[in-house]
Design a protein around this motif. Structure first.
Motif, mmCIF file in Angstrom:
data_model
loop_
_atom_site.group_PDB
_atom_site.id
_atom_site.type_symbol
_atom_site.label_atom_id
_atom_site.label_comp_id
_atom_site.label_asym_id
_atom_site.label_seq_id
_atom_site.Cartn_x
_atom_site.Cartn_y
_atom_site.Cartn_z
ATOM 1 N N THR A 100 -4.806 6.189 18.681
ATOM 2 C CA THR A 100 -4.375 7.783 18.717
ATOM 3 C C THR A 100 -3.445 8.034 17.406
ATOM 4 O OG1 THR A 100 -2.654 7.597 20.100
ATOM 5 C CG2 THR A 100 -4.906 8.098 21.061
ATOM 6 N N TYR A 101 -3.195 6.992 16.448
ATOM 7 C CA TYR A 101 -2.219 7.258 15.496
ATOM 8 C C TYR A 101 -2.472 6.397 14.458
ATOM 9 C CZ TYR A 101 1.027 3.983 17.519
ATOM 10 O OH TYR A 101 1.574 2.813 18.199
ATOM 11 N N THR A 102 -1.985 7.025 13.095
ATOM 12 C CA THR A 102 -2.169 6.085 11.841
ATOM 13 C C THR A 102 -0.591 5.687 11.596
ATOM 14 O OG1 THR A 102 -1.679 8.036 10.427
ATOM 15 C CG2 THR A 102 -4.166 7.476 10.914
ATOM 16 N N PRO A 103 -0.518 4.455 10.997
ATOM 17 C CA PRO A 103 0.875 3.866 10.440
ATOM 18 C C PRO A 103 1.368 4.967 9.364
ATOM 19 C CG PRO A 103 -0.851 2.276 10.451
ATOM 20 C CD PRO A 103 -1.652 3.470 10.662
ATOM 21 N N LEU A 104 2.704 4.999 9.347
ATOM 22 C CA LEU A 104 3.111 5.799 8.288
ATOM 23 C C LEU A 104 2.703 5.411 6.916
ATOM 24 C CD1 LEU A 104 5.129 8.108 7.068
ATOM 25 C CD2 LEU A 104 6.818 6.372 7.365
ATOM 26 N N LYS A 105 2.189 6.160 6.131
ATOM 27 C CA LYS A 105 1.628 5.637 4.712
ATOM 28 C C LYS A 105 2.457 6.376 3.492
ATOM 29 C CE LYS A 105 -1.374 2.679 6.214
ATOM 30 N NZ LYS A 105 -2.932 2.798 5.778
ATOM 31 N N TRP A 106 2.724 5.746 2.455
ATOM 32 C CA TRP A 106 3.179 6.426 1.335
ATOM 33 C C TRP A 106 1.959 6.466 0.361
ATOM 34 C CZ3 TRP A 106 3.095 3.731 -3.187
ATOM 35 C CH2 TRP A 106 3.192 2.455 -3.153
ATOM 36 N N PHE A 107 2.381 7.515 -0.807
ATOM 37 C CA PHE A 107 1.204 7.503 -1.687
ATOM 38 C C PHE A 107 1.928 8.221 -3.027
ATOM 39 C CE2 PHE A 107 1.138 11.404 0.777
ATOM 40 C CZ PHE A 107 1.364 12.567 -0.110
ATOM 41 N N CYS A 113 -3.603 8.802 -1.805
ATOM 42 C CA CYS A 113 -3.584 9.879 -0.723
ATOM 43 C C CYS A 113 -4.642 9.872 -0.251
ATOM 44 C CB CYS A 113 -3.330 11.100 -1.672
ATOM 45 S SG CYS A 113 -2.966 12.445 -0.618
ATOM 46 N N ASN A 114 -5.945 9.858 -0.940
ATOM 47 C CA ASN A 114 -7.326 10.001 -0.224
ATOM 48 C C ASN A 114 -7.634 8.984 0.656
ATOM 49 O OD1 ASN A 114 -7.891 12.188 -1.857
ATOM 50 N ND2 ASN A 114 -8.992 11.024 -3.439
ATOM 51 N N ALA A 115 -7.172 7.630 0.473
ATOM 52 C CA ALA A 115 -7.217 6.371 1.437
ATOM 53 C C ALA A 115 -6.470 6.840 2.576
ATOM 54 C CB ALA A 115 -6.557 5.063 0.655
ATOM 55 N N ALA A 116 -5.217 7.334 2.358
ATOM 56 C CA ALA A 116 -4.437 7.686 3.601
ATOM 57 C C ALA A 116 -4.915 8.649 4.496
ATOM 58 C CB ALA A 116 -2.840 7.919 3.387
ATOM 59 N N LEU A 117 -5.601 9.927 3.831
ATOM 60 C CA LEU A 117 -6.079 10.835 4.494
ATOM 61 C C LEU A 117 -7.583 10.491 5.400
ATOM 62 C CD1 LEU A 117 -5.131 13.892 2.491
ATOM 63 C CD2 LEU A 117 -3.817 12.860 4.251
ATOM 64 N N GLU A 118 -8.391 9.602 4.775
ATOM 65 C CA GLU A 118 -9.441 9.216 5.186
ATOM 66 C C GLU A 118 -9.221 8.314 6.298
ATOM 67 O OE1 GLU A 118 -11.598 7.185 1.991
ATOM 68 O OE2 GLU A 118 -11.904 9.035 0.751
ATOM 69 N N GLU A 119 -8.179 7.468 6.252
ATOM 70 C CA GLU A 119 -7.879 6.606 7.517
ATOM 71 C C GLU A 119 -7.433 7.575 8.713
ATOM 72 O OE1 GLU A 119 -4.893 3.197 9.021
ATOM 73 O OE2 GLU A 119 -4.855 3.690 7.089
ATOM 74 N N ALA A 120 -6.500 8.552 8.489
ATOM 75 C CA ALA A 120 -6.252 9.557 9.452
ATOM 76 C C ALA A 120 -7.343 10.289 10.128
ATOM 77 C CB ALA A 120 -5.170 10.471 8.848
ATOM 78 N N ALA A 156 7.510 11.969 -7.304
ATOM 79 C CA ALA A 156 7.940 11.471 -6.383
ATOM 80 C C ALA A 156 7.155 10.754 -5.259
ATOM 81 C CB ALA A 156 9.254 12.250 -5.330
ATOM 82 N N ARG A 157 7.361 9.691 -4.688
ATOM 83 C CA ARG A 157 6.529 9.203 -3.494
ATOM 84 C C ARG A 157 6.261 10.078 -2.220
ATOM 85 N NH1 ARG A 157 8.039 3.366 -1.450
ATOM 86 N NH2 ARG A 157 7.207 2.834 -3.508
ATOM 87 N N GLY A 158 4.985 10.284 -2.027
ATOM 88 C CA GLY A 158 4.811 11.062 -0.813
ATOM 89 C C GLY A 158 4.496 10.306 0.596
ATOM 90 N N TRP A 159 4.967 10.815 1.791
ATOM 91 C CA TRP A 159 4.805 10.122 3.034
ATOM 92 C C TRP A 159 3.928 10.838 3.892
ATOM 93 C CZ3 TRP A 159 7.058 5.308 3.566
ATOM 94 C CH2 TRP A 159 7.985 5.006 2.356
ATOM 95 N N VAL A 160 2.930 10.528 4.597
ATOM 96 C CA VAL A 160 1.870 11.186 5.675
ATOM 97 C C VAL A 160 1.910 10.212 6.698
ATOM 98 C CG1 VAL A 160 -0.151 10.490 4.484
ATOM 99 C CG2 VAL A 160 -0.189 12.268 6.024
#
Length: 401
Positions: A100-107, A113-120, A156-160
């Motif tokens: 039910t959740y994704t690990p915290l990712k930085w981009f 960014c796209n990879a993190a959002l596709e996983e989410a 700057a690095r973003g986190w999601v």
């Protein structure tokens, strides 16, 4: 080093804003930051994600930052699966996501960014079947807010991080960067703006942007509209201003301890349909909304939606796997209701009756045989999988349940 210890057993946004942020800022001025979470029992992403992003910023500035992790093994395990331990260690490693959740990712790029959002979106799509429009609304907000990080943070690095709470019918989003804040970028286009509070109020109005050549200023304003349509909450912290929008209420802004960047959280209800176009642009707008990259995009091909079973799961032996896959399939199909759907079993040598009943037979029973086969087609089943599927489908239709 003097350790900073929360006064509450729960770390959420309120604790971050009122306790941790001012204490961390003061400690960083001395040269070292120590965070002691040994007595904390509950961690919310609205409290921990900005702590991690801020500690990363401090480390980049040469400030020593140390953590004392929770004492309970269960909590340490949660920190590990949430990606928080990897984040404070400064590494981006592959962590299997929880159901039910994704690990915290930085981009730091469009690709990461796209990879993190596709996983989410993949995680959300497997949790349950959402009402029409919900996942597109979530994806729109994620796309726009993370794009603001890429465009306006100054590199700057973003986190999601994204969490689904299906028992509460909620999805929680947290996006943060410690670069140029919203209020700083707004002043580049509107130098007459005075306080940070005024800058943040202006930033969430439609059409407000630093540079019209770069963007049109719809991201934050649209995200607030989507949250309102989903009876959700929005919090935006930037500079010394903090905006809060609650269901049925206009955004309210108050002064806050200064945050060096921007932190956005959304808590969205997922139990009702949403017309994303209407939420964003109103009922009289003639142009239908189409996201630049809807979550089902990668499955749409010339022949329609192609759902390759082997690409979606590593196992086909239990009902839990079948339930997760049928949730994702139905969310994809609901997102593009005019597309035909191909369920491709190529490479699947063995699938149990339990899996096929949960994934396929219940879906056919729910849709109705005629309706199902008028839109869906099954391809590349070997004889064993086909005969097993035929049997469980017949049994499911016979029982009528």
């Amino acid at each position: 080093m003097e350790w900073i210890k929360p006064k509450s057993q729960k770390v959420d946004f309120k604790v971050f804003e009122q306790q941790l942020l001012p204490a961390m800022t003061a400690a960083a001025e001395i040269g070292s930051v120590g965070l002691d979470f040994t007595g904390v029992e509950f961690f919310d992403i609205t409290g921990i994600v900005p702590v991690i992003a801020l500690s990363d910023r401090f480390a980049a500035d040469g400030v020593q930052t140390d953590f004392r992790l929770p004492e309970l093994d269960m909590q340490v395990s949660y920190w590990e699966s949430s990606g928080w331990i990897a984040a404070i260690e400064g590494v981006q490693r592959t962590i299997p996501h929880a159901p039910t959740y994704t690990p915290l990712k930085w981009f730091s790029s469009g690709e990461s960014c796209n990879a993190a959002l596709e996983e989410a979106m993949d995680v959300l799509a497997r949790v349950s079947e959402f009402p029409e429009g919900v996942l597109r609304g979530v994806k729109w907000a994620l796309d726009e807010i993370t794009d603001n990080v890429l465009v306006h943070s100054g590199g700057a690095r973003g986190w999601v991080q994204v969490i689904s709470r299906p028992k509460r019918d909620e999805v929680h989003l947290a996006i943060v960067d410690c670069g140029h804040s919203i209020v700083e970028t707004i002043r580049e286009g509107y130098p007459e703006v005075g306080s940070d509070n005024d800058a943040l109020r202006l930033a969430v109005q439609r059409g407000t942007t630093r540079d019209k050549k770069v963007g049109q200023g719809n991201g934050l304003a649209g995200s607030l509209r989507i949250a309102a349509a989903l009876n959700g909450y929005v919090t935006i912290m930037s500079g010394s201003a903090c905006l809060r929008q609650a269901p049925g209420r206009s955004p309210e802004v108050h002064e806050s301890p200064r945050f060096p960047g921007t932190f956005v959280t959304l808590t969205l209800r997922t139990d009702a349909e949403i017309d994303v176009s209407e939420a964003l642009w109103g009922v009289e707008d003639g142009d239908a909304y189409e996201p630049s990259r809807p979550f089902e995009y990668s499955h749409i091909q010339r022949d329609g939606i192609v759902f390759r079973i082997l690409d979606e799961s590593s196992g086909f032996g239990n009902r839990a796997s079948g339930e997760a896959l049928v949730n994702k399939l139905r969310n994809i199909a609901n997102g593009s209701p005019n597309e035909s759907v191909i369920i491709d079993f190529e490479g699947v040598d063995l699938a149990t009756a339990s899996f096929l009943d949960e994934f396929l037979a219940k879906l056919i029973r729910r849709e109705g045989v005629t309706a199902f086969f008028s839109r869906y087609s099954l391809r590349n089943m070997n004889e064993l999988v086909r005969r097993t599927a035929d049997q469980v489908i017949a049994q499911r239709l016979m029982t009528g349940e």
